[in-house]
Design a protein around this motif. Structure first.
Motif, PDB file in Angstrom:
ATOM      1  N   ALA A  73       0.816  -1.215   0.000  1.00 53.17           N
ATOM      2  CA  ALA A  73       0.000   0.000   0.000  1.00 53.17           C
ATOM      3  C   ALA A  73       0.855   1.272   0.000  1.00 53.17           C
ATOM      4  CB  ALA A  73      -0.980   0.002   1.170  1.00 53.17           C
ATOM      5  N   ILE A  74       1.957   1.243  -0.760  1.00 51.61           N
ATOM      6  CA  ILE A  74       2.840   2.413  -0.841  1.00 51.61           C
ATOM      7  C   ILE A  74       2.419   3.317  -2.001  1.00 51.61           C
ATOM      8  CG2 ILE A  74       4.791   1.207   0.212  1.00 51.61           C
ATOM      9  CD1 ILE A  74       6.007   0.880  -2.558  1.00 51.61           C
ATOM     10  N   VAL A  75       2.961   4.533  -2.019  1.00 51.80           N
ATOM     11  CA  VAL A  75       2.649   5.458  -3.102  1.00 51.80           C
ATOM     12  C   VAL A  75       3.536   5.183  -4.313  1.00 51.80           C
ATOM     13  CG1 VAL A  75       2.577   7.881  -3.820  1.00 51.80           C
ATOM     14  CG2 VAL A  75       1.851   7.240  -1.513  1.00 51.80           C
ATOM     15  N   MET A  76       4.851   5.077  -4.085  1.00 50.02           N
ATOM     16  CA  MET A  76       5.768   4.906  -5.220  1.00 50.02           C
ATOM     17  C   MET A  76       6.851   3.882  -4.901  1.00 50.02           C
ATOM     18  SD  MET A  76       8.235   7.695  -7.119  1.00 50.02           S
ATOM     19  CE  MET A  76       6.871   8.761  -7.474  1.00 50.02           C
ATOM     20  N   TYR A  77       7.131   3.045  -5.896  1.00 54.05           N
ATOM     21  CA  TYR A  77       8.250   2.115  -5.815  1.00 54.05           C
ATOM     22  C   TYR A  77       9.230   2.548  -6.899  1.00 54.05           C
ATOM     23  CZ  TYR A  77      10.723  -2.433  -5.812  1.00 54.05           C
ATOM     24  OH  TYR A  77      11.666  -3.429  -5.739  1.00 54.05           O
ATOM     25  N   LEU A  78      10.396   3.005  -6.472  1.00 58.30           N
ATOM     26  CA  LEU A  78      11.441   3.464  -7.394  1.00 58.30           C
ATOM     27  C   LEU A  78      12.532   2.405  -7.463  1.00 58.30           C
ATOM     28  CD1 LEU A  78      12.735   5.595  -9.211  1.00 58.30           C
ATOM     29  CD2 LEU A  78      13.580   6.736  -7.145  1.00 58.30           C
TER      30      LEU A  78
END
Length: 187
Positions: A73-78
């Protein structure tokens, strides 16, 4: 290549993920929110050729995941590429065994992230698996409601990474860190 997408209203992606594969573009949130209820990441950046600027609005993952760690449930995976956040408020969803623990806002295990005038609800998680890993995080000004979690290399062939040097390198020269009461924090 070099294009700009500007939101004209709030956008709800539902359970969809934006896979920002490659190319150079700007996502101008226009003061609006881009949100979704996504079990993993709202935005995935995984190509070394990605060069993305996101500015002026909110990125929110509203999911609550009852199985898994805080990297759900994270916003961004870089994973690779370059991302610049300028005047963006990010809020991760909730995860953990009870689905009530604040998830990470951003999970980074590769690439470059530059942060200017942005805020984070949910820690930024930086994971460096090898001494050769190239992760660049440069913070000019930001508000961290849940901090930065740094998982660096402990010991590889007798080489130890100095955590304080890695964390110090995240912040632009001349940056000052303050606690919620306005007291100076020495890194």
């Amino acid at each position: 290549e070099g294009s700009m997408l500007k939101l004209l209203c709030d956008v709800d992606l539902g359970s969809g993920t934006i896979d920002a594969g490659s190319g150079r573009f700007t996502l101008d949130l226009g003061g609006f929110s881009l949100k979704g209820s996504v079990s993993y990441e709202l935005i995935l950046v995984s190509s070394s050729t990605a060069d993305i600027i996101i500015k002026n609005g909110k990125l929110v993952n509203t999911a609550s995941v009852t199985s898994g760690t805080l990297n759900f449930a994270i916003v961004m995976y870089l994973r690779a590429g370059k991302v610049t956040l300028d005047n963006v408020d990010l809020a991760g969803g909730y995860a953990g065994s009870d689905g009530k623990q604040q998830s990470y806002s951003i999970y980074i295990d590769g690439g470059e992230l530059t942060v200017v005038d942005s805020s984070f609800t949910g820690a930024i998680y930086v994971r460096k698996d090898t001494l050769e890993s190239t992760i660049k995080l440069k913070i000019t000004s930001a508000t961290f409601n849940n901090g930065i979690v740094y998982r660096g290399v402990i010991n590889v062939g007798g080489e130890y990474e100095k955590y304080w040097q890695a964390v110090e390198a995240f912040f632009a020269d001349g940056s000052v860190l303050l606690d919620p009461d306005g007291k100076y924090i020495d890194v």
